[in-house]
Design a protein around this motif. Structure first.
Motif, PDB file in Angstrom:
ATOM      1  N   PHE A 174      46.010  27.860  30.516  1.00 53.79           N
ATOM      2  CA  PHE A 174      45.648  28.794  29.450  1.00 53.79           C
ATOM      3  C   PHE A 174      44.337  29.509  29.772  1.00 53.79           C
ATOM      4  O   PHE A 174      44.199  30.707  29.540  1.00 53.79           O
ATOM      5  CB  PHE A 174      45.543  28.067  28.108  1.00 53.79           C
ATOM      6  CG  PHE A 174      45.157  28.977  26.984  1.00 53.79           C
ATOM      7  CD1 PHE A 174      46.088  29.838  26.424  1.00 53.79           C
ATOM      8  CD2 PHE A 174      43.855  29.010  26.514  1.00 53.79           C
ATOM      9  CE1 PHE A 174      45.732  30.705  25.406  1.00 53.79           C
ATOM     10  CE2 PHE A 174      43.487  29.871  25.491  1.00 53.79           C
ATOM     11  CZ  PHE A 174      44.429  30.724  24.935  1.00 53.79           C
ATOM     12  N   GLN A 175      43.374  28.782  30.313  1.00 59.34           N
ATOM     13  CA  GLN A 175      42.090  29.395  30.659  1.00 59.34           C
ATOM     14  C   GLN A 175      42.268  30.481  31.721  1.00 59.34           C
ATOM     15  O   GLN A 175      41.680  31.558  31.621  1.00 59.34           O
ATOM     16  CB  GLN A 175      41.116  28.331  31.147  1.00 59.34           C
ATOM     17  CG  GLN A 175      39.724  28.868  31.396  1.00 59.34           C
ATOM     18  CD  GLN A 175      38.719  27.772  31.718  1.00 59.34           C
ATOM     19  OE1 GLN A 175      39.010  26.585  31.621  1.00 59.34           O
ATOM     20  NE2 GLN A 175      37.537  28.171  32.109  1.00 59.34           N
ATOM     21  N   VAL A 176      43.104  30.223  32.716  1.00 59.30           N
ATOM     22  CA  VAL A 176      43.343  31.199  33.778  1.00 59.30           C
ATOM     23  C   VAL A 176      44.139  32.383  33.247  1.00 59.30           C
ATOM     24  O   VAL A 176      43.738  33.541  33.398  1.00 59.30           O
ATOM     25  CB  VAL A 176      44.071  30.544  34.976  1.00 59.30           C
ATOM     26  CG1 VAL A 176      44.478  31.585  36.006  1.00 59.30           C
ATOM     27  CG2 VAL A 176      43.195  29.469  35.608  1.00 59.30           C
ATOM     28  N   ARG A 177      45.277  32.102  32.635  1.00 62.71           N
ATOM     29  CA  ARG A 177      46.137  33.192  32.152  1.00 62.71           C
ATOM     30  C   ARG A 177      45.494  33.967  31.007  1.00 62.71           C
ATOM     31  O   ARG A 177      45.567  35.187  30.967  1.00 62.71           O
ATOM     32  CB  ARG A 177      47.500  32.652  31.722  1.00 62.71           C
ATOM     33  CG  ARG A 177      48.387  32.301  32.912  1.00 62.71           C
ATOM     34  CD  ARG A 177      49.815  32.030  32.496  1.00 62.71           C
ATOM     35  NE  ARG A 177      50.357  33.032  31.608  1.00 62.71           N
ATOM     36  CZ  ARG A 177      50.862  34.208  31.981  1.00 62.71           C
ATOM     37  NH1 ARG A 177      50.885  34.541  33.242  1.00 62.71           N
ATOM     38  NH2 ARG A 177      51.356  35.050  31.093  1.00 62.71           N
ATOM     39  N   GLY A 178      44.879  33.253  30.078  1.00 56.31           N
ATOM     40  CA  GLY A 178      44.226  33.931  28.964  1.00 56.31           C
ATOM     41  C   GLY A 178      43.104  34.834  29.443  1.00 56.31           C
ATOM     42  O   GLY A 178      42.944  35.960  28.970  1.00 56.31           O
ATOM     43  N   GLY A 179      42.344  34.345  30.409  1.00 59.13           N
ATOM     44  CA  GLY A 179      41.281  35.167  30.980  1.00 59.13           C
ATOM     45  C   GLY A 179      41.826  36.394  31.678  1.00 59.13           C
ATOM     46  O   GLY A 179      41.302  37.507  31.528  1.00 59.13           O
ATOM     47  N   ALA A 180      42.905  36.204  32.434  1.00 58.82           N
ATOM     48  CA  ALA A 180      43.504  37.332  33.163  1.00 58.82           C
ATOM     49  C   ALA A 180      44.111  38.353  32.206  1.00 58.82           C
ATOM     50  O   ALA A 180      44.065  39.559  32.470  1.00 58.82           O
ATOM     51  CB  ALA A 180      44.562  36.822  34.138  1.00 58.82           C
ATOM     52  N   GLU A 181      44.664  37.884  31.087  1.00 59.82           N
ATOM     53  CA  GLU A 181      45.272  38.802  30.124  1.00 59.82           C
ATOM     54  C   GLU A 181      44.223  39.643  29.393  1.00 59.82           C
ATOM     55  O   GLU A 181      44.501  40.771  29.008  1.00 59.82           O
ATOM     56  CB  GLU A 181      46.132  38.028  29.132  1.00 59.82           C
ATOM     57  CG  GLU A 181      47.410  37.508  29.764  1.00 59.82           C
ATOM     58  CD  GLU A 181      48.240  36.624  28.840  1.00 59.82           C
ATOM     59  OE1 GLU A 181      47.803  36.357  27.696  1.00 59.82           O
ATOM     60  OE2 GLU A 181      49.315  36.191  29.276  1.00 59.82           O
ATOM     61  N   THR A 182      43.029  39.108  29.212  1.00 59.57           N
ATOM     62  CA  THR A 182      41.983  39.863  28.515  1.00 59.57           C
ATOM     63  C   THR A 182      41.049  40.604  29.473  1.00 59.57           C
ATOM     64  O   THR A 182      40.272  41.451  29.031  1.00 59.57           O
ATOM     65  CB  THR A 182      41.148  38.940  27.605  1.00 59.57           C
ATOM     66  OG1 THR A 182      40.538  37.918  28.402  1.00 59.57           O
ATOM     67  CG2 THR A 182      42.014  38.317  26.524  1.00 59.57           C
ATOM     68  N   LEU A 183      41.132  40.310  30.751  1.00 64.21           N
ATOM     69  CA  LEU A 183      40.234  40.932  31.731  1.00 64.21           C
ATOM     70  C   LEU A 183      40.304  42.462  31.747  1.00 64.21           C
ATOM     71  O   LEU A 183      39.257  43.112  31.822  1.00 64.21           O
ATOM     72  CB  LEU A 183      40.497  40.347  33.123  1.00 64.21           C
ATOM     73  CG  LEU A 183      39.496  40.667  34.219  1.00 64.21           C
ATOM     74  CD1 LEU A 183      38.070  40.324  33.810  1.00 64.21           C
ATOM     75  CD2 LEU A 183      39.869  39.913  35.492  1.00 64.21           C
ATOM     76  N   PRO A 184      41.482  43.091  31.650  1.00 61.78           N
ATOM     77  CA  PRO A 184      41.505  44.558  31.626  1.00 61.78           C
ATOM     78  C   PRO A 184      40.696  45.145  30.457  1.00 61.78           C
ATOM     79  O   PRO A 184      40.003  46.154  30.618  1.00 61.78           O
ATOM     80  CB  PRO A 184      42.987  44.902  31.480  1.00 61.78           C
ATOM     81  CG  PRO A 184      43.705  43.715  32.015  1.00 61.78           C
ATOM     82  CD  PRO A 184      42.844  42.539  31.660  1.00 61.78           C
ATOM     83  N   PHE A 185      40.748  44.500  29.307  1.00 59.51           N
ATOM     84  CA  PHE A 185      40.023  44.982  28.138  1.00 59.51           C
ATOM     85  C   PHE A 185      38.524  44.735  28.289  1.00 59.51           C
ATOM     86  O   PHE A 185      37.703  45.518  27.828  1.00 59.51           O
ATOM     87  CB  PHE A 185      40.570  44.323  26.868  1.00 59.51           C
ATOM     88  CG  PHE A 185      42.055  44.471  26.759  1.00 59.51           C
ATOM     89  CD1 PHE A 185      42.628  45.710  26.547  1.00 59.51           C
ATOM     90  CD2 PHE A 185      42.888  43.372  26.911  1.00 59.51           C
ATOM     91  CE1 PHE A 185      44.010  45.859  26.465  1.00 59.51           C
ATOM     92  CE2 PHE A 185      44.260  43.510  26.835  1.00 59.51           C
ATOM     93  CZ  PHE A 185      44.829  44.755  26.616  1.00 59.51           C
ATOM     94  N   THR A 186      38.184  43.635  28.954  1.00 59.31           N
ATOM     95  CA  THR A 186      36.779  43.333  29.209  1.00 59.31           C
ATOM     96  C   THR A 186      36.188  44.366  30.160  1.00 59.31           C
ATOM     97  O   THR A 186      35.058  44.826  29.971  1.00 59.31           O
ATOM     98  CB  THR A 186      36.640  41.913  29.786  1.00 59.31           C
ATOM     99  OG1 THR A 186      37.297  40.985  28.919  1.00 59.31           O
ATOM    100  CG2 THR A 186      35.191  41.509  29.924  1.00 59.31           C
ATOM    101  N   LEU A 187      36.952  44.742  31.172  1.00 58.35           N
ATOM    102  CA  LEU A 187      36.519  45.810  32.096  1.00 58.35           C
ATOM    103  C   LEU A 187      36.238  47.088  31.321  1.00 58.35           C
ATOM    104  O   LEU A 187      35.195  47.735  31.512  1.00 58.35           O
ATOM    105  CB  LEU A 187      37.621  46.092  33.112  1.00 58.35           C
ATOM    106  CG  LEU A 187      37.589  45.399  34.454  1.00 58.35           C
ATOM    107  CD1 LEU A 187      38.901  45.666  35.201  1.00 58.35           C
ATOM    108  CD2 LEU A 187      36.419  45.834  35.284  1.00 58.35           C
ATOM    109  N   GLU A 188      37.162  47.467  30.461  1.00 55.15           N
ATOM    110  CA  GLU A 188      36.991  48.695  29.671  1.00 55.15           C
ATOM    111  C   GLU A 188      35.776  48.599  28.760  1.00 55.15           C
ATOM    112  O   GLU A 188      35.037  49.583  28.604  1.00 55.15           O
ATOM    113  CB  GLU A 188      38.255  48.968  28.850  1.00 55.15           C
ATOM    114  CG  GLU A 188      39.427  49.398  29.693  1.00 55.15           C
ATOM    115  CD  GLU A 188      40.695  49.616  28.880  1.00 55.15           C
ATOM    116  OE1 GLU A 188      40.641  49.510  27.627  1.00 55.15           O
ATOM    117  OE2 GLU A 188      41.742  49.883  29.495  1.00 55.15           O
ATOM    118  N   ALA A 189      35.558  47.442  28.157  1.00 52.97           N
ATOM    119  CA  ALA A 189      34.398  47.285  27.270  1.00 52.97           C
ATOM    120  C   ALA A 189      33.092  47.429  28.046  1.00 52.97           C
ATOM    121  O   ALA A 189      32.150  48.076  27.568  1.00 52.97           O
ATOM    122  CB  ALA A 189      34.455  45.923  26.578  1.00 52.97           C
TER     123      ALA A 189
END
Length: 151
Positions: A131-146
């Motif tokens: 969950f930590q790996v997948r959850g992080g990867a799923e939110t990473l695009p939005f974190t980049l944009e932020a």
């Protein structure tokens, strides 16, 4: 046990060396460009594809497919970190998210989850690692944009 040891060793080497999956061919990777380039334009879709197309792979945390998927995400996260460092961009939240992904993949390896038929039973740390790996990867695009919006 031998397969888990080999997988754990391989993941450790990949994580420590920052190895990428493209064997030196950078044509398909967003790379350093002139200042002002938004990394999210190239990396966002790539990360979304990596997580969306493989959603069911980790239904069982110990499956070899899940282990490969965790490793692939960690490799891409490391590759993104390398690009950020080469471009000299300021991506503070993205760097934290990448560290969370790498830490989850490291825990997955330390807990010997890959190939473990008991990895998904109650009390196993493996589902949380996934969950930590997948959850992080799923939110990473939005974190980049932020991070880019905050410049």
């Amino acid at each position: 046990m031998h397969n888990r040891t080999v997988a754990a060793g391989l993941l450790s080497v990949l994580l420590l060396t920052g190895c990428t999956t493209n064997s030196g061919d950078t044509a398909d990777k967003p790379g350093p460009s002139a200042s002002g380039v938004r990394l999210s334009a190239g990396w966002g879709p790539k990360l979304i594809t990596l997580t969306d197309t493989k959603r069911a792979l980790c239904n069982q945390a110990g499956d070899h497919g899940c282990a490969d998927h965790v490793a692939a995400i960690a490799i891409e996260a490391n590759a993104l970190q390398d690009v950020i460092e080469k471009t000299g961009g300021s991506y503070p939240r993205t760097k934290i998210k990448i560290m969370e992904i790498v830490n989850g993949a490291t825990s997955y390896t330390v807990h010997e989850c890959g190939g473990d038929t008991n990895a998904s039973i109650a009390g196993s740390p493996c589902p949380d690692d996934v969950f930590q790996v997948r959850g992080g990867a799923e939110t990473l695009p939005f974190t980049l944009e932020a991070d880019e919006a905050g410049r």
